[in-house]
Design a protein around this motif. Structure first.
Motif, short mmCIF file in Angstrom:
data_model
loop_
_atom_site.label_atom_id
_atom_site.label_comp_id
_atom_site.label_asym_id
_atom_site.label_seq_id
_atom_site.Cartn_x
_atom_site.Cartn_y
_atom_site.Cartn_z
N MET A 1 53.87 -21.64 -16.67
CA MET A 1 54.22 -23.05 -16.63
C MET A 1 53.39 -23.75 -15.58
N ALA A 2 52.98 -25.00 -15.86
CA ALA A 2 52.17 -25.75 -14.89
C ALA A 2 52.99 -26.00 -13.63
N ALA A 3 52.35 -25.82 -12.48
CA ALA A 3 53.08 -25.98 -11.23
C ALA A 3 53.01 -27.43 -10.77
N ASP A 4 53.36 -28.37 -11.69
CA ASP A 4 53.45 -29.78 -11.29
C ASP A 4 54.85 -30.01 -10.72
N THR A 5 55.17 -31.24 -10.36
CA THR A 5 56.46 -31.51 -9.72
C THR A 5 57.61 -31.06 -10.61
N HIS A 6 57.49 -31.33 -11.93
CA HIS A 6 58.55 -30.94 -12.85
C HIS A 6 58.72 -29.42 -12.85
N GLY A 7 57.59 -28.71 -12.98
CA GLY A 7 57.63 -27.24 -13.02
C GLY A 7 58.21 -26.66 -11.74
N LEU A 8 57.79 -27.21 -10.61
CA LEU A 8 58.26 -26.69 -9.32
C LEU A 8 59.77 -26.90 -9.14
N THR A 9 60.24 -28.09 -9.54
CA THR A 9 61.68 -28.37 -9.39
C THR A 9 62.50 -27.47 -10.28
N LEU A 10 62.04 -27.33 -11.53
CA LEU A 10 62.75 -26.47 -12.48
C LEU A 10 62.79 -25.03 -11.94
N ALA A 11 61.64 -24.55 -11.48
CA ALA A 11 61.54 -23.17 -10.99
C ALA A 11 62.43 -22.96 -9.77
N ALA A 12 62.42 -23.94 -8.85
CA ALA A 12 63.23 -23.82 -7.62
C ALA A 12 64.72 -23.81 -7.98
N ASN A 13 65.12 -24.62 -8.97
CA ASN A 13 66.53 -24.63 -9.38
C ASN A 13 66.92 -23.31 -10.01
N LEU A 14 66.05 -22.78 -10.87
CA LEU A 14 66.35 -21.49 -11.51
C LEU A 14 66.51 -20.41 -10.44
N LEU A 15 65.57 -20.37 -9.50
CA LEU A 15 65.64 -19.33 -8.46
C LEU A 15 66.91 -19.48 -7.62
N SER A 16 67.22 -20.72 -7.25
CA SER A 16 68.41 -20.94 -6.41
C SER A 16 69.69 -20.55 -7.17
N ASN A 17 69.60 -20.50 -8.52
CA ASN A 17 70.76 -20.09 -9.33
C ASN A 17 70.71 -18.61 -9.70
N GLY A 18 69.87 -17.84 -9.04
CA GLY A 18 69.91 -16.39 -9.22
C GLY A 18 68.88 -15.81 -10.18
N GLU A 19 68.00 -16.68 -10.75
CA GLU A 19 66.98 -16.17 -11.68
C GLU A 19 65.72 -15.72 -10.91
N LEU A 20 64.87 -14.93 -11.61
CA LEU A 20 63.58 -14.52 -11.04
C LEU A 20 62.51 -15.56 -11.40
N VAL A 21 61.63 -15.86 -10.44
CA VAL A 21 60.52 -16.79 -10.68
C VAL A 21 59.24 -16.19 -10.09
N ALA A 22 58.19 -16.11 -10.90
CA ALA A 22 56.89 -15.65 -10.37
C ALA A 22 56.13 -16.88 -9.87
N PHE A 23 55.56 -16.77 -8.67
CA PHE A 23 54.87 -17.93 -8.08
C PHE A 23 53.59 -17.48 -7.39
N PRO A 24 52.61 -18.40 -7.29
CA PRO A 24 51.34 -18.03 -6.66
C PRO A 24 51.45 -18.08 -5.14
N THR A 25 50.77 -17.16 -4.46
CA THR A 25 50.50 -17.34 -3.02
C THR A 25 48.99 -17.15 -2.89
N GLU A 26 48.44 -17.38 -1.71
CA GLU A 26 46.99 -17.23 -1.56
C GLU A 26 46.57 -15.76 -1.59
N THR A 27 47.53 -14.82 -1.39
CA THR A 27 47.17 -13.39 -1.43
C THR A 27 47.24 -12.89 -2.87
N VAL A 28 48.46 -12.76 -3.39
CA VAL A 28 48.68 -12.33 -4.78
C VAL A 28 49.91 -13.08 -5.30
N TYR A 29 50.17 -13.00 -6.61
CA TYR A 29 51.38 -13.63 -7.15
C TYR A 29 52.61 -12.82 -6.72
#
Ligand code: TXA
Ligand code: MG
Length: 313
Positions: A1-29
Motif C-alpha cells: 500500500m502507498a505510504a501516503d497520509t491515508h495509508g499511514l493512518t490506516l496502517a497505524a490504526n490497524l497496528l494499534s488494534n493488534g494487527e501486524l503491519v510491515a513498514f519501511p525503515t532505512e535499514t530493512v523492512y
C-alpha cells in the motif's frame, strides 16, 4: 500500500488494534506489532516462524519515548544523541513501568530500543498509539527484505497470519540491519554488526567489545551462525568463478560479474545492494554464488558477517 497520509493512518490504526503491519525503515523492512500487546507479539513469532527465545527490537518515534521503556545510562544517552534517528539499536535494562509485553524480551530483563531515520517510519511511529516491536519482515532464517516486494514474497498472506498491510517506502537506503550494541552490562558489546560501523561508535565511547558467535549460549539469539541464508550455497572471497556459479562482484574485477555490488568499490552502495542481489541470484538455479572479497572495515564488517552466515562458515 502507498505510504501516503491515508495509508499511514490506516496502517497505524490497524497496528494499534493488534494487527501486524510491515513498514519501511532505512535499514530493512520491519514487521511491526503493538509492543504492549501479548497477542500481537505472539502473531509476529507465528508469521515469521521465529523461535520465541529470540527477542524483538522496540521502535519509537524519538529518544524520549524510548526512555519510557528502557533505563538509559550515560553511554546510551551519548550514543542515542549522536546516532538517533538511525541504524543503531541499544540493549538496556527494561523499565518495569514501561508497559511492554514480556514476550518482546523473550525472558530477558533487557529490551532493545531503536529510533529509525526513514521519514515514513517516523511518521508511522508517530501515528501509532504504542511502541512498535518489529523484527525484519522476512520468514525466519531468510535474508532481510530491502524492498516491499521482498516482504510479500517472504511472509504469509494477511488471511494466513501475515501482515494486514505492507507500507511501500521504496528500496531501503542502508540495506543492512541496524548495529545492535548491549549497554546493559559493564562493558559495551556489539551483538550484531550493522548499519553504523563500530569505528563510528568507538569515536564517541572508546573501545567496544564484539560478542562472539556462540550457538550454545548466544548473547543475542539472532547471532546463531545459520541466519540470513539463501538456498543457493555461497562462497566468500572468491577470486575466480567455477562452472555453473554466479559471480557477485565488488569493485573492478578480473572476472565478468553476473551482478556487481558496486562497480566503483563503494561500500555503502554495496551494503544497499547486498540482500536484493543475493535474492535475485538465489532465484536463478546457479550451483553457487561466488562473492568478491569485501574489505573488512567499516560497513564491510557487517557485509562480511552476513556473507559468513549465508555461507554457513
Ligand atoms: O535494522 C533492524 O534492526 C531491523 C529493523 C526492522 O529495525 N530489525 C531487525 O530485527 O533486524 P531482528 O529481530 O531481525 O533482529 C534483532 C536482533 C536479533 O539478533 C535479536 O536477538 C537482538 O536484536 N535482540 C533483540 N532484543 C535483544 C535483547 N534484549 N538482548 C539481546 N539481543 C537482542
Ligand atoms: Mg532478522
Amino acid at each position: 500500500m502507498a505510504a501516503d497520509t491515508h495509508g499511514l493512518t490506516l496502517a497505524a490504526n490497524l497496528l494499534s488494534n493488534g494487527e501486524l503491519v510491515a513498514f519501511p525503515t532505512e535499514t530493512v523492512y520491519g514487521l511491526g506489532a503493538d509492543a504492549t500487546n501479548d497477542a500481537a507479539i505472539t502473531s509476529i513469532f507465528a508469521a515469521k516462524n521465529r523461535p520465541s527465545f529470540n527477542p524483538l527490537i522496540v521502535h519509537t518515534k524519538d529518544a524520549e519515548d524510548a526512555q519510557k521503556l528502557a533505563r538509559f545510562n550515560g553511554l546510551a544517552e551519548r550514543l542515542s544523541t549522536i546516532f538517533w534517528p538511525g541504524a543503531l539499536t541499544i540493549v538496556l535494562p527494561r523499565r518495569e513501568d514501561g508497559g511492554l509485553s514480556l514476550l518482546v524480551s523473550a525472558g530477558l530483563d533487557t529490551v532493545a530500543v531503536r529510533v529509525p531515520k526513514h521519514p515514513l517510519a517516523h511518521e508511522f511511529l508517530a501515528a501509532c498509539r504504542c511502541p512498535v516491536a518489529a523484527p525484519s519482515a522476512n520468514f525466519s532464517g531468510e535474508v532481510s527484505p530491502t524492498q516491499a516486494s521482498h516482504v510479500a514474497q517472504s511472509l504469509p498472506l494477511p488471511n494466513e497470519g501475515g501482515p494486514a498491510i505492507i507500507l511501500d517506502g521504496g528500496p531501503c537506503r542502508v540495506g543492512l540491519e541496524s548495529t545492535v550494541i548491549d549497554l546493559s552490562t559493564a562493558r559495551p558489546t556489539i551483538l550484531r554488526h550493522g548499519g553504523i560501523p563500530k569505528e563510528h561508535l568507538e569515536k564517541i565511547i572508546g573501545t567496544i567489545n564484539v560478542a562472539e558467535t556462540n550457538d550454545k549460549a548466544p548473547r543475542s539469539p539472532g547471532m546463531l551462525s545459520q541466519h540470513y541464508a539463501p538456498a543457493t550455497p555461497l562462497r566468500m572471497n572468491a577470486a575466480n568463478i567455477l562452472s555453473g556459479e554466479a559471480f557477485l562482484g565488488f569493485g573492478p574485477s578480473i572476472v565478468d560479474a553476473t551482478l556487481s555490488l558496486s562497480l566503483t568499490g563503494d561500500i555503502q552502495e554495496a551494503a544497499a545492494n547486498l540482500f536484493a542481489m543475493i535474492r535475485q541470484l538465489d532465484n536463478q538455479n546457479y550451483s553457487a554464488i561466488a562473492v568478491s572479497e569485501i574489505p573488512n572495515i567499516g560497513l564491510g564488517r557487517a557485509i562480511n558477517d552476513r556473507l559468513r552466515r549465508a555461507a554457513h562458515t
